[in-house]
Write a protein that holds these residues in place. Structure first.
Motif, PDB file in Angstrom:
ATOM      1  N   GLN A  35     -19.130 -36.807 -25.840  1.00 28.57           N
ATOM      2  CA  GLN A  35     -19.357 -35.414 -26.206  1.00 28.57           C
ATOM      3  C   GLN A  35     -18.057 -34.620 -26.179  1.00 28.57           C
ATOM      4  O   GLN A  35     -17.778 -33.824 -27.078  1.00 28.57           O
ATOM      5  CB  GLN A  35     -20.377 -34.774 -25.270  1.00 28.57           C
ATOM      6  N   VAL A  36     -17.253 -34.843 -25.157  1.00 24.39           N
ATOM      7  CA  VAL A  36     -15.958 -34.162 -25.065  1.00 24.39           C
ATOM      8  C   VAL A  36     -15.049 -34.601 -26.206  1.00 24.39           C
ATOM      9  O   VAL A  36     -14.371 -33.778 -26.823  1.00 24.39           O
ATOM     10  CB  VAL A  36     -15.301 -34.437 -23.695  1.00 24.39           C
ATOM     11  N   GLY A  37     -15.050 -35.882 -26.523  1.00 25.71           N
ATOM     12  CA  GLY A  37     -14.238 -36.385 -27.624  1.00 25.71           C
ATOM     13  C   GLY A  37     -14.642 -35.791 -28.961  1.00 25.71           C
ATOM     14  O   GLY A  37     -13.787 -35.407 -29.764  1.00 25.71           O
ATOM     15  N   VAL A  43     -12.428 -29.326 -32.786  1.00 29.27           N
ATOM     16  CA  VAL A  43     -11.447 -28.249 -32.623  1.00 29.27           C
ATOM     17  C   VAL A  43     -10.135 -28.606 -33.314  1.00 29.27           C
ATOM     18  O   VAL A  43      -9.557 -27.784 -34.040  1.00 29.27           O
ATOM     19  CB  VAL A  43     -11.221 -27.954 -31.124  1.00 29.27           C
ATOM     20  N   ILE A  44      -9.669 -29.825 -33.111  1.00 25.79           N
ATOM     21  CA  ILE A  44      -8.415 -30.261 -33.738  1.00 25.79           C
ATOM     22  C   ILE A  44      -8.558 -30.274 -35.260  1.00 25.79           C
ATOM     23  O   ILE A  44      -7.650 -29.842 -35.983  1.00 25.79           O
ATOM     24  CB  ILE A  44      -7.996 -31.641 -33.200  1.00 25.79           C
ATOM     25  N   THR A  48      -6.388 -27.966 -37.810  1.00 21.44           N
ATOM     26  CA  THR A  48      -5.619 -28.636 -38.855  1.00 21.44           C
ATOM     27  C   THR A  48      -5.967 -28.093 -40.235  1.00 21.44           C
ATOM     28  O   THR A  48      -5.076 -27.821 -41.043  1.00 21.44           O
ATOM     29  CB  THR A  48      -5.870 -30.155 -38.808  1.00 21.44           C
ATOM     30  N   VAL A  49      -7.255 -27.933 -40.513  1.00 22.71           N
ATOM     31  CA  VAL A  49      -7.670 -27.415 -41.822  1.00 22.71           C
ATOM     32  C   VAL A  49      -7.137 -26.004 -42.035  1.00 22.71           C
ATOM     33  O   VAL A  49      -6.639 -25.672 -43.116  1.00 22.71           O
ATOM     34  CB  VAL A  49      -9.206 -27.451 -41.949  1.00 22.71           C
TER      35      VAL A  49
END
Length: 69
Positions: A35-37, A43-44, A48-49
């Motif tokens: 879940q954290v991954g 978020v990353i 990035t987008v």
């Protein structure tokens, strides 16, 4: 038939898989580390987008000389 399979593939990738992941997180079926991954990946990916999109728009404005006098 080929277009139908492409449409089904797009629907699976854009709707079914994200919905299954979200329901798995909500129901608590997925391990906490996963879940954290998934959250960190989201978020990353969003950052990035946003950053790459802005850089691309700035580059295209410079390339087309949109704001030159």
């Amino acid at each position: 038939m080929n277009n139908f399979m492409k449409m089904l593939g797009v629907l699976v990738v854009t709707v079914v898989i994200p919905l299954a992941v979200l329901l798995g997180i909500w129901a608590g079926y997925l391990p906490d580390s996963l879940q954290v991954g998934i959250g960190m990946f989201g978020v990353i990916a969003a950052i990035t987008v946003i950053v790459v999109g802005h850089i691309y728009m700035i580059y295209s404005d410079i390339k087309t000389k949109r704001y030159s006098k």
